[in-house]
Design a protein around this motif. Structure first.
Motif, PDB file in Angstrom:
ATOM      1  N   CYS A   1       1.110  -1.001   0.111  1.00 44.46           N
ATOM      2  CA  CYS A   1      -0.631   0.106  -0.050  1.00 44.46           C
ATOM      3  C   CYS A   1       1.008   1.265   0.298  1.00 44.46           C
ATOM      4  CB  CYS A   1      -0.613   0.153   1.379  1.00 44.46           C
ATOM      5  SG  CYS A   1      -1.854  -1.164   1.174  1.00 44.46           S
ATOM      6  N   LEU A   2       1.942   1.184  -0.922  1.00 41.30           N
ATOM      7  CA  LEU A   2       2.707   2.152  -0.328  1.00 41.30           C
ATOM      8  C   LEU A   2       2.348   3.563  -1.357  1.00 41.30           C
ATOM      9  CD1 LEU A   2       5.723   3.625  -0.076  1.00 41.30           C
ATOM     10  CD2 LEU A   2       6.481   2.473  -1.647  1.00 41.30           C
ATOM     11  N   PHE A   3       2.253   3.095  -2.508  1.00 40.25           N
ATOM     12  CA  PHE A   3       1.342   4.627  -2.772  1.00 40.25           C
ATOM     13  C   PHE A   3      -0.319   5.027  -2.139  1.00 40.25           C
ATOM     14  CE2 PHE A   3       0.515   7.209  -6.813  1.00 40.25           C
ATOM     15  CZ  PHE A   3      -1.126   7.318  -7.075  1.00 40.25           C
ATOM     16  N   ALA A   4      -0.936   4.073  -1.767  1.00 40.08           N
ATOM     17  CA  ALA A   4      -2.037   5.290  -0.870  1.00 40.08           C
ATOM     18  C   ALA A   4      -0.701   5.751   0.100  1.00 40.08           C
ATOM     19  CB  ALA A   4      -2.719   3.836  -0.687  1.00 40.08           C
ATOM     20  N   VAL A   5      -0.506   5.038   0.717  1.00 39.73           N
ATOM     21  CA  VAL A   5      -0.167   5.954   2.138  1.00 39.73           C
ATOM     22  C   VAL A   5       0.751   7.493   2.472  1.00 39.73           C
ATOM     23  CG1 VAL A   5       1.829   5.895   3.658  1.00 39.73           C
ATOM     24  CG2 VAL A   5       0.350   3.940   3.327  1.00 39.73           C
ATOM     25  N   MET A   6       1.200   7.467   1.074  1.00 39.92           N
ATOM     26  CA  MET A   6       2.071   8.252   0.244  1.00 39.92           C
ATOM     27  C   MET A   6       0.876   9.698  -0.493  1.00 39.92           C
ATOM     28  SD  MET A   6       4.881   7.058  -1.093  1.00 39.92           S
ATOM     29  CE  MET A   6       6.058   8.819  -1.500  1.00 39.92           C
TER      30      MET A   6
ATOM     31  N   VAL B   1      -6.194   0.769   5.764  1.00 43.47           N
ATOM     32  CA  VAL B   1      -6.130  -0.170   6.919  1.00 43.47           C
ATOM     33  C   VAL B   1      -6.357  -1.328   5.902  1.00 43.47           C
ATOM     34  CG1 VAL B   1      -7.645  -1.550   8.040  1.00 43.47           C
ATOM     35  CG2 VAL B   1      -7.605   0.991   7.908  1.00 43.47           C
ATOM     36  N   ASP B   2      -5.284  -2.149   4.968  1.00 47.27           N
ATOM     37  CA  ASP B   2      -5.418  -3.095   4.556  1.00 47.27           C
ATOM     38  C   ASP B   2      -6.208  -2.707   3.544  1.00 47.27           C
ATOM     39  OD1 ASP B   2      -4.640  -4.970   6.135  1.00 47.27           O
ATOM     40  OD2 ASP B   2      -6.246  -6.011   6.439  1.00 47.27           O
ATOM     41  N   GLY B   3      -5.368  -1.638   2.920  1.00 46.04           N
ATOM     42  CA  GLY B   3      -5.038  -0.996   1.029  1.00 46.04           C
ATOM     43  C   GLY B   3      -6.745   0.265   1.325  1.00 46.04           C
ATOM     44  N   ALA B   4      -7.810  -0.237   2.352  1.00 46.86           N
ATOM     45  CA  ALA B   4      -9.133   1.019   2.245  1.00 46.86           C
ATOM     46  C   ALA B   4      -8.850   2.184   2.664  1.00 46.86           C
ATOM     47  CB  ALA B   4     -10.272   0.358   2.873  1.00 46.86           C
TER      48      ALA B   4
ATOM     49  N   ALA C   1      -3.502  -7.299  10.315  1.00 46.44           N
ATOM     50  CA  ALA C   1      -3.845  -6.056   9.569  1.00 46.44           C
ATOM     51  C   ALA C   1      -2.846  -4.935   9.177  1.00 46.44           C
ATOM     52  CB  ALA C   1      -5.162  -5.382   9.701  1.00 46.44           C
ATOM     53  N   ASN C   2      -2.405  -4.548   7.832  1.00 45.79           N
ATOM     54  CA  ASN C   2      -1.525  -3.861   7.317  1.00 45.79           C
ATOM     55  C   ASN C   2      -2.032  -2.377   7.409  1.00 45.79           C
ATOM     56  OD1 ASN C   2       0.598  -2.000   6.341  1.00 45.79           O
ATOM     57  ND2 ASN C   2       0.546  -3.942   4.520  1.00 45.79           N
ATOM     58  N   THR C   3      -1.553  -1.280   8.598  1.00 50.07           N
ATOM     59  CA  THR C   3      -3.014  -0.425   9.062  1.00 50.07           C
ATOM     60  C   THR C   3      -1.399   1.035   9.056  1.00 50.07           C
ATOM     61  OG1 THR C   3      -4.845  -2.077  10.750  1.00 50.07           O
ATOM     62  CG2 THR C   3      -3.959   0.821  10.621  1.00 50.07           C
ATOM     63  N   ASN C   4      -2.081   1.472   8.400  1.00 48.80           N
ATOM     64  CA  ASN C   4      -1.172   3.019   8.682  1.00 48.80           C
ATOM     65  C   ASN C   4      -2.261   3.811   8.715  1.00 48.80           C
ATOM     66  OD1 ASN C   4       1.881   2.781   6.896  1.00 48.80           O
ATOM     67  ND2 ASN C   4       0.889   2.019   6.642  1.00 48.80           N
ATOM     68  N   ILE C   5      -1.797   4.953   9.712  1.00 48.00           N
ATOM     69  CA  ILE C   5      -2.463   6.012  10.553  1.00 48.00           C
ATOM     70  C   ILE C   5      -1.178   7.150  10.060  1.00 48.00           C
ATOM     71  CG2 ILE C   5      -2.730   7.254  12.877  1.00 48.00           C
ATOM     72  CD1 ILE C   5      -4.381   4.119  13.910  1.00 48.00           C
TER      73      ILE C   5
ATOM     74  N   LEU D   1     -11.592   7.714  15.153  1.00 48.04           N
ATOM     75  CA  LEU D   1     -10.404   6.708  13.891  1.00 48.04           C
ATOM     76  C   LEU D   1      -9.718   5.786  14.272  1.00 48.04           C
ATOM     77  CD1 LEU D   1      -9.008   7.041  11.477  1.00 48.04           C
ATOM     78  CD2 LEU D   1      -7.509   7.681  12.600  1.00 48.04           C
ATOM     79  N   GLU D   2      -9.811   5.482  15.740  1.00 46.23           N
ATOM     80  CA  GLU D   2      -9.848   3.629  16.021  1.00 46.23           C
ATOM     81  C   GLU D   2     -11.039   3.084  15.982  1.00 46.23           C
ATOM     82  OE1 GLU D   2      -6.762   2.432  17.460  1.00 46.23           O
ATOM     83  OE2 GLU D   2      -6.041   3.954  16.344  1.00 46.23           O
ATOM     84  N   GLY D   3     -11.729   3.599  16.018  1.00 46.57           N
ATOM     85  CA  GLY D   3     -13.621   2.945  16.100  1.00 46.57           C
ATOM     86  C   GLY D   3     -12.839   2.516  14.208  1.00 46.57           C
ATOM     87  N   LEU D   4     -13.496   3.454  13.800  1.00 44.99           N
ATOM     88  CA  LEU D   4     -13.577   3.418  12.440  1.00 44.99           C
ATOM     89  C   LEU D   4     -11.964   2.169  11.679  1.00 44.99           C
ATOM     90  CD1 LEU D   4     -14.408   6.670  10.762  1.00 44.99           C
ATOM     91  CD2 LEU D   4     -16.234   4.394  10.917  1.00 44.99           C
ATOM     92  N   ILE D   5     -11.535   2.142  12.603  1.00 45.48           N
ATOM     93  CA  ILE D   5     -10.541   1.287  11.758  1.00 45.48           C
ATOM     94  C   ILE D   5     -10.888  -0.281  12.524  1.00 45.48           C
ATOM     95  CG2 ILE D   5      -7.811   0.563  12.541  1.00 45.48           C
ATOM     96  CD1 ILE D   5      -7.361   3.304  12.410  1.00 45.48           C
ATOM     97  N   GLU D   6     -11.198  -0.211  13.789  1.00 46.05           N
ATOM     98  CA  GLU D   6     -11.617  -1.718  13.615  1.00 46.05           C
ATOM     99  C   GLU D   6     -12.574  -1.792  13.385  1.00 46.05           C
ATOM    100  OE1 GLU D   6     -11.865  -1.309  18.001  1.00 46.05           O
ATOM    101  OE2 GLU D   6     -10.404  -1.096  18.737  1.00 46.05           O
ATOM    102  N   ARG D   7     -13.622  -0.859  13.191  1.00 45.20           N
ATOM    103  CA  ARG D   7     -14.796  -1.693  12.513  1.00 45.20           C
ATOM    104  C   ARG D   7     -14.467  -1.712  10.637  1.00 45.20           C
ATOM    105  NH1 ARG D   7     -18.437   1.025   8.968  1.00 45.20           N
ATOM    106  NH2 ARG D   7     -20.374   0.220   9.601  1.00 45.20           N
ATOM    107  N   ARG D   8     -13.516  -1.122  10.122  1.00 45.38           N
ATOM    108  CA  ARG D   8     -13.640  -1.969   9.376  1.00 45.38           C
ATOM    109  C   ARG D   8     -12.831  -3.722   9.258  1.00 45.38           C
ATOM    110  NH1 ARG D   8     -12.314   0.833   3.975  1.00 45.38           N
ATOM    111  NH2 ARG D   8     -13.233   2.579   4.964  1.00 45.38           N
ATOM    112  N   LEU D   9     -11.830  -4.240  10.271  1.00 46.12           N
ATOM    113  CA  LEU D   9     -11.611  -5.005  10.082  1.00 46.12           C
ATOM    114  C   LEU D   9     -12.646  -5.825  10.646  1.00 46.12           C
ATOM    115  CD1 LEU D   9      -8.050  -4.049  12.583  1.00 46.12           C
ATOM    116  CD2 LEU D   9      -8.806  -4.606   9.964  1.00 46.12           C
TER     117      LEU D   9
END
Length: 215
Positions: free
Chosen positions: A18-23, A45-48, A208-212, A77-85
């Motif tokens: 997900c390097l491009f998405a994170v940048m 979060v895993d590309g989303a 998960a692969n998660t970037n904040i 934001l933490e709640g949305l990350i957990e919800r996505r997973l």
């Protein structure tokens, strides 16, 4: 654990994913009426992507309760990350869809909580739509059904109930164990279920692969 946080205004992904998405720190979103809004990506979060408008809408509509902490944006934001997973797990097992009347009721509860005018204003300001809110509450019902199916069969033994009563008798208004037995069992079951769900979500976070990204 593959969760990383961006530093110095740039996010980094371990393992090269997900390097491009994170940048990307900004994204274009289309608002009702065809207007384009600039939206900031807060997490991947895993590309989303989870954007600032996602967080703002969830917070202002009361769709996600913030996790503990002084910063409500970070908490939501933490709640949305957990919800996505969790939703990714729900989608894997595809439980039956909720009944339409249940979805209608959950949607109307959100709108009634704010009032029709405030509800509409939040959607305009965050680039959302009633259909998106409806999908959100539908997924909440799917999550609740999945968690009930997976963790809802916990039945404490009578020994466990008695021990819990001895340790927390002050919570039951001076009632005897016999009189308070059902309340004791319900509270013990709820605490155990909460703990199991928290451990399960923590395991999802570790996998998960998660970037904040920095705000």
């Amino acid at each position: 654990m593959r969760e990383t946080r961006g530093r110095g205004g740039r996010g980094a992904v371990s393992g090269g994913g997900c390097l491009f998405a994170v940048m990307i720190s900004l994204a274009l979103a289309t608002a009702p009426g065809g207007r384009h809004l600039i939206d900031r990506v807060l997490a991947v979060v895993d590309g989303a992507l989870i954007t600032q408008s996602d967080v703002e809408a969830a917070m202002r509509l009361g769709l996600v309760s913030p996790r503990n902490g002084a910063d409500p944006v970070a908490g939501v934001l933490e709640g949305l990350i957990e919800r996505r997973l969790i939703l990714a797990e729900v989608d894997r097992y595809a439980p039956p869809d909720p009944a339409e009347p249940d979805i209608d009721g959950a949607f109307e509860a959100v709108r009634a909580r704010l009032g029709a005018e405030s509800f509409a204003n939040v959607l305009v300001q965050t680039g959302g739509s009633p259909d998106q809110v409806r999908r959100f509450v539908r997924d909440d019902l799917r999550i609740a059904a999945y968690l009930q199916q997976r963790f809802g069969t916990i039945q404490p033994s009578e020994l466990d109930v008695a021990q819990y009563y001895r340790e927390h008798a002050d919570r039951f208004g001076g009632r005897s164990l016999q009189d308070a037995r059902d309340a004791v069992a319900a509270q013990l079951t709820a605490e155990r279920r909460t703990s199991l769900v928290a451990d399960w979500v923590a395991s999802l976070r570790r996998r998960a692969n998660t970037n904040i990204l920095p705000r």
